[in-house]
Design a protein around this motif. Structure first.
Motif, PDB file in Angstrom:
ATOM      1  N   TRP A 143      97.914  70.439   5.945  1.00  0.00           N
ATOM      2  CA  TRP A 143      96.626  70.111   6.537  1.00  0.00           C
ATOM      3  C   TRP A 143      95.587  69.639   5.516  1.00  0.00           C
ATOM      4  CZ3 TRP A 143      93.984  68.233  10.186  1.00  0.00           C
ATOM      5  CH2 TRP A 143      92.612  68.455  10.299  1.00  0.00           C
ATOM      6  N   TYR A 147      93.902  66.005   6.102  1.00  0.00           N
ATOM      7  CA  TYR A 147      92.468  65.873   6.355  1.00  0.00           C
ATOM      8  C   TYR A 147      91.781  65.059   5.256  1.00  0.00           C
ATOM      9  CZ  TYR A 147      87.801  67.184   7.969  1.00  0.00           C
ATOM     10  OH  TYR A 147      86.500  67.149   8.443  1.00  0.00           O
ATOM     11  N   ARG A 151      91.629  61.453   7.185  1.00  0.00           N
ATOM     12  CA  ARG A 151      90.364  61.623   7.884  1.00  0.00           C
ATOM     13  C   ARG A 151      89.163  61.345   6.970  1.00  0.00           C
ATOM     14  NH1 ARG A 151      93.310  60.878  11.265  1.00  0.00           N
ATOM     15  NH2 ARG A 151      93.852  62.120  13.108  1.00  0.00           N
ATOM     16  N   CYS A 184      90.109  76.032   4.415  1.00  0.00           N
ATOM     17  CA  CYS A 184      90.753  75.899   5.725  1.00  0.00           C
ATOM     18  C   CYS A 184      91.742  77.025   5.996  1.00  0.00           C
ATOM     19  CB  CYS A 184      91.470  74.560   5.833  1.00  0.00           C
ATOM     20  SG  CYS A 184      90.384  73.143   5.638  1.00  0.00           S
ATOM     21  N   SER A 219      96.880  67.947  14.859  1.00  0.00           N
ATOM     22  CA  SER A 219      95.853  68.223  13.873  1.00  0.00           C
ATOM     23  C   SER A 219      95.563  69.719  13.858  1.00  0.00           C
ATOM     24  CB  SER A 219      94.601  67.419  14.236  1.00  0.00           C
ATOM     25  OG  SER A 219      93.648  67.443  13.217  1.00  0.00           O
ATOM     26  N   HIS A 220      94.553  70.123  13.118  1.00  0.00           N
ATOM     27  CA  HIS A 220      94.102  71.513  13.140  1.00  0.00           C
ATOM     28  C   HIS A 220      93.275  71.711  14.405  1.00  0.00           C
ATOM     29  CE1 HIS A 220      92.253  75.293  12.049  1.00  0.00           C
ATOM     30  NE2 HIS A 220      92.921  75.326  10.896  1.00  0.00           N
ATOM     31  N   MET A 223      89.444  71.207  14.714  1.00  0.00           N
ATOM     32  CA  MET A 223      88.753  69.919  14.824  1.00  0.00           C
ATOM     33  C   MET A 223      88.074  69.777  16.190  1.00  0.00           C
ATOM     34  SD  MET A 223      88.985  68.378  11.931  1.00  0.00           S
ATOM     35  CE  MET A 223      88.558  66.671  12.276  1.00  0.00           C
ATOM     36  N   ALA A 226      85.114  72.192  16.288  1.00  0.00           N
ATOM     37  CA  ALA A 226      84.003  71.733  15.450  1.00  0.00           C
ATOM     38  C   ALA A 226      83.220  70.622  16.131  1.00  0.00           C
ATOM     39  CB  ALA A 226      84.543  71.261  14.099  1.00  0.00           C
ATOM     40  N   GLU A 255      84.541  76.442   7.927  1.00  0.00           N
ATOM     41  CA  GLU A 255      85.507  75.466   8.446  1.00  0.00           C
ATOM     42  C   GLU A 255      84.857  74.520   9.451  1.00  0.00           C
ATOM     43  OE1 GLU A 255      89.906  76.430   9.254  1.00  0.00           O
ATOM     44  OE2 GLU A 255      88.852  78.333   9.474  1.00  0.00           O
ATOM     45  N   TYR A 259      84.872  70.507   9.081  1.00  0.00           N
ATOM     46  CA  TYR A 259      85.504  69.636  10.072  1.00  0.00           C
ATOM     47  C   TYR A 259      84.484  68.718  10.736  1.00  0.00           C
ATOM     48  CZ  TYR A 259      89.402  72.901   9.493  1.00  0.00           C
ATOM     49  OH  TYR A 259      90.408  73.680   8.961  1.00  0.00           O
ATOM     50  N   GLN A 260      83.247  69.183  10.868  1.00  0.00           N
ATOM     51  CA  GLN A 260      82.201  68.327  11.421  1.00  0.00           C
ATOM     52  C   GLN A 260      81.875  67.159  10.491  1.00  0.00           C
ATOM     53  OE1 GLN A 260      79.063  71.182  12.194  1.00  0.00           O
ATOM     54  NE2 GLN A 260      79.730  71.502  14.312  1.00  0.00           N
ATOM     55  N   TYR A 262      83.849  65.051   9.194  1.00  0.00           N
ATOM     56  CA  TYR A 262      84.569  63.853   9.640  1.00  0.00           C
ATOM     57  C   TYR A 262      83.798  63.140  10.739  1.00  0.00           C
ATOM     58  CZ  TYR A 262      88.135  60.946  11.873  1.00  0.00           C
ATOM     59  OH  TYR A 262      88.816  59.897  12.423  1.00  0.00           O
TER      60      TYR A 262
END
Length: 287
Positions: A143, A147, A151, A184, A219-220, A223, A226, A255, A259-260, A262
């Motif tokens: 991951w 990411y 990403r 993460c 994906s995680h 995401m 987030a 986290e 993730y936000q 992106y």
């Protein structure tokens, strides 16, 4: 609102005459229309430009993947077709209503079930799109690496080339991947919607949650959570139901912010400098 050529193209596809056309919400980067005929109503998304067909084809594939999971509903796809200057995607029209607590509980539970559809690697069969931007989906086993390289880096490079971020503001790939490895949580690659803000789901009149406008990948699962929290968040009952049905731990506040990043970069690259301060703040705090 709708050209004569587009109207005739859709009528030919449906085998029905269009009686009325109305603009509806859902068209930040495309034209969104409610089409009425004597038989039924339909939702039409029209995307102009050379990439229009590719963008809408990716959406069609994403809708099929989500529906194929059997975990949550999506509108039925009626058709996808090229036009002289773009393309259109025709969908079942979902009459929606306000989101009550009962519906948000169901939605939270169903999203958790969707995230239990897993793969061996992160990514997707092909590249797809988030908004109008290409989304890289190279299959990867870890991951933090996915990411970083699929990403964050593509969006950071876009922002740098556009002069929205300076060279010194963009962290090196090794730094990104290393810090992500520290921040993460562990999680298997899960099927995610990929762009889960409040405008990308509906509650139908009978209370059924529907996902729309996906940017799918394995994906995680954090995401989706987030993105759901980026512009005010969903209801508390949604998150409680998600946690109750989920088999993975809820992402930490750190986290969620990472993730936000992106999605903020995507907004920076599509909508401009108003998102730059939020991007810089997260990068300074974590990278």
């Amino acid at each position: 609102m709708m050209s004569k050529g587009l109207k005739e193209h859709i009528e030919s596809l449906l085998g029905l005459k269009i009686s009325s056309v109305m603009s509806v919400s859902g068209g930040d980067i495309s034209q969104a229309l409610k089409i009425s005929t004597s038989a039924d109503q339909f939702f039409c998304k029209y995307q102009a430009g050379e990439e229009g067909y590719a963008i809408l084809k990716a959406e069609k594939v994403g809708l099929a993947a989500l529906a194929g999971s059997g975990k949550i509903k999506t509108p039925e796809v009626i058709g996808l077709s090229k036009t002289e200057d773009g393309a259109f995607l025709l969908l079942e029209y979902i009459e929606s209503k306000s989101k009550g607590e009962k519906e948000m509980i169901a939605f939270g539970s169903q999203l958790a079930e969707l995230h239990q559809v897993m793969a061996e690697t992160y990514g997707w069969e092909t590249e797809n799109y988030i908004g109008s931007l290409l989304q890289k989906n190279t299959r990867m086993g870890g991951w933090p690496g996915f990411y970083t390289y699929c990403r964050l880096l593509p969006q950071l490079e876009l922002a740098k080339r556009a002069g929205l971020l300076s060279e010194r503001e963009v962290p090196l790939a090794d730094r990104l991947e290393s810090r992500l490895g520290e921040i993460c949580s562990a999680s298997k690659p899960s099927l995610v919607h990929g762009d889960l803000w409040g405008g990308n789901y509906l509650i139908s009149e009978d209370g059924t949650p529907f996902l729309i406008d996906p940017s799918v990948s394995y994906s995680h699962p954090g995401m989706d959570l987030a993105m759901s929290k980026l512009f005010g968040g969903f209801s508390a009952s949604f998150y409680e139901a998600y946690q109750e049905a989920s088999r993975v731990s809820f992402p930490t506040p750190e986290e969620i912010e990472v993730y936000q990043l992106y999605y903020l970069l995507v907004h920076l690259n599509i909508f401009g400098v108003s998102y730059a301060s939020s991007v810089r703040s997260i990068m300074k705090r974590y990278f």
